[in-house]
Enzyme design. Sequence first.
Site, short mmCIF file in Angstrom:
data_model
loop_
_atom_site.label_atom_id
_atom_site.label_comp_id
_atom_site.label_asym_id
_atom_site.label_seq_id
_atom_site.Cartn_x
_atom_site.Cartn_y
_atom_site.Cartn_z
N SER B 55 0.84 -1.19 0.00
CA SER B 55 0.00 0.00 0.00
C SER B 55 0.88 1.25 0.00
CB SER B 55 -0.93 -0.01 1.21
OG SER B 55 -1.85 -1.06 1.09
N HIS B 57 0.50 3.50 -2.55
CA HIS B 57 0.54 3.94 -3.95
C HIS B 57 -0.84 4.38 -4.44
CE1 HIS B 57 4.46 2.13 -3.87
NE2 HIS B 57 3.98 0.91 -3.73
N LYS B 105 3.74 -6.13 -10.28
CA LYS B 105 4.89 -5.22 -10.44
C LYS B 105 6.16 -5.97 -10.05
CE LYS B 105 3.46 -1.73 -7.78
NZ LYS B 105 2.41 -2.49 -7.06
N ASP B 110 6.81 -9.20 -4.14
CA ASP B 110 5.56 -9.38 -4.88
C ASP B 110 5.65 -10.59 -5.80
OD1 ASP B 110 4.82 -7.03 -3.67
OD2 ASP B 110 4.46 -5.91 -5.50
N HIS B 215 8.93 3.49 -3.69
CA HIS B 215 8.93 2.94 -2.33
C HIS B 215 9.83 3.73 -1.40
CE1 HIS B 215 7.42 -0.47 -4.70
NE2 HIS B 215 6.69 -0.67 -3.63
#
Lengths: 329, 329
Positions: B55, B57, B105, B110, B215
Amino acid sequence: MKKFINVPDSLLEDSLKGFAKAHADIVELNLQPHFIKRLQPAKPGKVVLISGGGSGHEPLHSGFVGLGMLDAVCPGQIFTSPTPDQMLAAAQAVDQGAGVLFIVKNYAGDVMNFEIAAEMFEAPNATVLVNDDVSLPKTHSIGRRGVAGTLIVEKMVGAAAEAGADLAACKALGDRVNEATASIGVALTSCTVPALGKPTFELGENEMEMGVGIHGERGRETVPLQSASEIVEQLAHAIDEELNPQPGQSVLLHVNGFGGTPLIELHLLYQLAAQHWEKRGLKIARSLVGNFTTSLDMAGASLTLTMLDEELIRLWDAPVNTAALRWGC
Amino acid sequence: MKKFINVPDSLLEDSLKGFAKAHADIVELNLQPHFIKRLQPAKPGKVVLISGGGSGHEPLHSGFVGLGMLDAVCPGQIFTSPTPDQMLAAAQAVDQGAGVLFIVKNYAGDVMNFEIAAEMFEAPNATVLVNDDVSLPKTHSIGRRGVAGTLIVEKMVGAAAEAGADLAACKALGDRVNEATASIGVALTSCTVPALGKPTFELGENEMEMGVGIHGERGRETVPLQSASEIVEQLAHAIDEELNPQPGQSVLLHVNGFGGTPLIELHLLYQLAAQHWEKRGLKIARSLVGNFTTSLDMAGASLTLTMLDEELIRLWDAPVNTAALRWGC
């Protein structure tokens, strides 16, 4: 000053050109004088809506030009009123014979210049003055400011005009929505006006500014930084004092960011504000969360509540096709 | 730390609840484990699209759930990968029998967790890896990052899935859009992660960070603050090196803000970037300007260019009804 900028003098014009190019399917920019109007003119006989004011509040107002909302807007320099010649040229360009409604935020310069334009414009016109900011007392010498509630007036009156309401009806509706709407904001930082190059006021690392406007001016008071829940309770309390909503009342809850506050925080504020009003028996019938009425790069947010009825819900839901608000189209 | 927040631990959950409530006409929040899915499930036989990631973004990815785009998203904690159980539960909840496409992404966490989920999910699935950030060399050890181009992949594949494309076609299209897309960003400030409470890196008053990710990590290099024109030329040059667009090429130009940069600056960047590419004979066929793939409260922006053809234009234009992108519905 940490901004994407070449020179302050050309920021507005270049930015307007960029806006108009990025949204060339919806709007058209007039350069001399500056105004933005719908690419597709309104149909003959429709009351046209014109707003405007100082720049630095984007997407307000340029982002609200299009079907179902505004017909034209006049952007002034940053935090500076547009001039009567802009308003007059815009009115002449978009008038469809049914009259022009000016929607004006209550600031001395805006009010004066729109009044001059209205006098110069030799066709039927009326003005709705928006003054939804309850951080100032009703008795304030120059009256309360128009802030984030403005877009709600513009959206609802825009829908009515699209549906064929006449000038008097649009004016009366605009006044009614304004009366039903209350806003109040808080700033965590100042904003930086490009021509000034530094923050317009200083806030300590553990301070915030309650009851702030959208022009980088100081607010009602500087207070210690508080939790999101405490902030929301204070903002909501000021709105409750004004509107006195009763259990069962349907409302539109608008959480607005001032430009430097990300969505993750705005959705937190929304959740807390919704809890506040649902606890009091209100029905959050419609919602809007995002950076819509900004103050350049200011970190901060405002709450706006509009008391709804069936007609206002229908007008809010009506199709709108603008850069910043789009649904039903 | 100047944020609207109660305690860092509850920010994400409260914010997700607020998001889901504000957009209750489009999405539904599942709490254990966390995922957001469409309120109206996809029709049987449609390939479903699932994305997700850390989170911070917003509106990516939750703002892109809805008709014509994603079927579900899995939000991790801030800048932290979601877990395989979230992805598996989301896949099981929205699968319509035609397969699941994961849009991921390219970040190690991820990628790993989506791989585990894909293995656990006992039904046809495929993965599109987005790695549009050209600030890192192609040979970078863990590969290039997925940044603002992700939403373009999600939008176009979403449209194809809605129109009945099968899983293999959706996967191939996603790879093709990713290949046709390049992004690069610059930060004027760091962001502040709530749990950390201070900026993740320091930048001098006259410095900026080129080639930055989303980030809060440092970028390719720290350089002196430059004019908007100089910044755009450098960003555009990096994209040109990668895509090598030829005169006559139609493109989608996306100017993305990182959360703390207001629209007036983003539209200036758009104007300058459009000039850059129009001077080279490109046709800016579609545009998107705004804070879409953010890094909390970071001031900064990225440029994204996607090389278009007739099919991709049609997919971009197809109806979409999500919190953050909405047209044609």
